[in-house]
Every structure is written in C-alpha cells, then in structure tokens.
Design a protein around this motif. Sequence first.
Motif, PDB file in Angstrom:
ATOM      1  N   ASP A  66      -7.749 -12.435   0.764  1.00 57.27           N
ATOM      2  CA  ASP A  66      -8.028 -11.977   2.123  1.00 57.27           C
ATOM      3  C   ASP A  66      -7.581 -12.993   3.175  1.00 57.27           C
ATOM      4  O   ASP A  66      -7.294 -12.621   4.313  1.00 57.27           O
ATOM      5  CB  ASP A  66      -9.515 -11.675   2.285  1.00 57.27           C
ATOM      6  N   THR A  67      -7.499 -14.277   2.787  1.00 59.88           N
ATOM      7  CA  THR A  67      -7.134 -15.330   3.721  1.00 59.88           C
ATOM      8  C   THR A  67      -5.640 -15.639   3.723  1.00 59.88           C
ATOM      9  O   THR A  67      -5.051 -15.845   4.776  1.00 59.88           O
ATOM     10  CB  THR A  67      -7.898 -16.634   3.375  1.00 59.88           C
ATOM     11  N   LEU A  68      -5.009 -15.662   2.523  1.00 61.08           N
ATOM     12  CA  LEU A  68      -3.644 -16.158   2.443  1.00 61.08           C
ATOM     13  C   LEU A  68      -2.713 -15.368   1.528  1.00 61.08           C
ATOM     14  O   LEU A  68      -1.569 -15.104   1.885  1.00 61.08           O
ATOM     15  CB  LEU A  68      -3.671 -17.622   1.951  1.00 61.08           C
ATOM     16  N   LYS A  83       0.846  -1.191   0.000  1.00 66.67           N
ATOM     17  CA  LYS A  83       0.000   0.000   0.000  1.00 66.67           C
ATOM     18  C   LYS A  83       0.887   1.248   0.000  1.00 66.67           C
ATOM     19  O   LYS A  83       2.030   1.213   0.477  1.00 66.67           O
ATOM     20  CB  LYS A  83      -0.896   0.014   1.243  1.00 66.67           C
ATOM     21  N   PRO A  84       0.367   2.355  -0.535  1.00 65.15           N
ATOM     22  CA  PRO A  84       1.134   3.612  -0.500  1.00 65.15           C
ATOM     23  C   PRO A  84       1.490   3.968   0.944  1.00 65.15           C
ATOM     24  O   PRO A  84       0.701   3.761   1.860  1.00 65.15           O
ATOM     25  CB  PRO A  84       0.155   4.637  -1.085  1.00 65.15           C
ATOM     26  N   GLY A  85       2.692   4.467   1.134  1.00 62.21           N
ATOM     27  CA  GLY A  85       3.124   4.850   2.473  1.00 62.21           C
ATOM     28  C   GLY A  85       3.864   3.749   3.220  1.00 62.21           C
ATOM     29  O   GLY A  85       4.509   4.019   4.228  1.00 62.21           O
ATOM     30  N   VAL A  86       3.754   2.502   2.745  1.00 63.31           N
ATOM     31  CA  VAL A  86       4.479   1.401   3.380  1.00 63.31           C
ATOM     32  C   VAL A  86       5.870   1.338   2.757  1.00 63.31           C
ATOM     33  O   VAL A  86       6.008   1.315   1.534  1.00 63.31           O
ATOM     34  CB  VAL A  86       3.745   0.058   3.183  1.00 63.31           C
ATOM     35  N   ASN A 145      -1.242  -9.823   2.602  1.00 66.43           N
ATOM     36  CA  ASN A 145      -1.355  -9.298   3.960  1.00 66.43           C
ATOM     37  C   ASN A 145      -2.091  -7.974   3.831  1.00 66.43           C
ATOM     38  O   ASN A 145      -1.485  -6.938   3.546  1.00 66.43           O
ATOM     39  CB  ASN A 145       0.028  -9.105   4.574  1.00 66.43           C
ATOM     40  N   THR A 146      -3.399  -7.996   4.019  1.00 66.08           N
ATOM     41  CA  THR A 146      -4.229  -6.827   3.720  1.00 66.08           C
ATOM     42  C   THR A 146      -3.993  -5.641   4.652  1.00 66.08           C
ATOM     43  O   THR A 146      -4.516  -4.568   4.407  1.00 66.08           O
ATOM     44  CB  THR A 146      -5.718  -7.214   3.711  1.00 66.08           C
ATOM     45  N   VAL A 147      -3.195  -5.826   5.691  1.00 71.15           N
ATOM     46  CA  VAL A 147      -2.836  -4.697   6.548  1.00 71.15           C
ATOM     47  C   VAL A 147      -1.875  -3.767   5.804  1.00 71.15           C
ATOM     48  O   VAL A 147      -2.005  -2.548   5.872  1.00 71.15           O
ATOM     49  CB  VAL A 147      -2.199  -5.183   7.873  1.00 71.15           C
ATOM     50  N   ILE A 148      -0.940  -4.365   5.048  1.00 74.42           N
ATOM     51  CA  ILE A 148       0.076  -3.554   4.368  1.00 74.42           C
ATOM     52  C   ILE A 148       0.064  -3.705   2.853  1.00 74.42           C
ATOM     53  O   ILE A 148       0.786  -2.997   2.163  1.00 74.42           O
ATOM     54  CB  ILE A 148       1.492  -3.869   4.901  1.00 74.42           C
ATOM     55  N   GLU A 149      -0.732  -4.644   2.332  1.00 72.28           N
ATOM     56  CA  GLU A 149      -0.737  -4.901   0.887  1.00 72.28           C
ATOM     57  C   GLU A 149      -2.129  -4.723   0.298  1.00 72.28           C
ATOM     58  O   GLU A 149      -3.140  -4.972   0.964  1.00 72.28           O
ATOM     59  CB  GLU A 149      -0.265  -6.329   0.582  1.00 72.28           C
TER      60      GLU A 149
END
Length: 77
Positions: A61-63, A11-14, A66-70
């Motif tokens: 979303d499961t594997l 994600k932008p900013g990471v 990593n939806t926190v940072i991607e």
Amino acid sequence: MAKVKVHVFLKPGVLDVQGKAVEGALNGLGWAGVKDVRVGKLIEFEFDGEDPAGEAKKMCDTLLANTVIESYRIEVA
C-alpha cells in the motif's frame, strides 16, 4: 524468517501496453491463439519480524503497488 512473494498486476480494465506488445510479438511469431496478455511483476524477499503478511500489505500500500491501477496478492511461506 519468512519468505514473502508479492504478485502485482494491473486491475481489470486498465490498459496493459506491455501485455499488448507481448501479445503482438507472440502472434507475429506464429502463436495466433494468444490473446488478452497481461504482464505483472513478482517481488520476493525474506522478512524477519512479526506478522509478515500484515507488514507486506503495508509495504504494498505504501510502495510496492500503485493501488489506483494495480492489485496485488501476497504469499508467505
């Protein structure tokens, strides 16, 4: 049978440590105009089932991401 492509990227900013390393290497090899390099991954597979896009989203979303940072983008052909 559907061909599915999942593009996963930070994600932008990471901070993209791998992208910074690639950028530094390219600059060191003479491509001084290269900047803001981001590195991602591509996952390709065939899916034999109903709703390949919906199932691919569940997989991401499961594997697969990593939806926190991607973030991810799904293509179905």
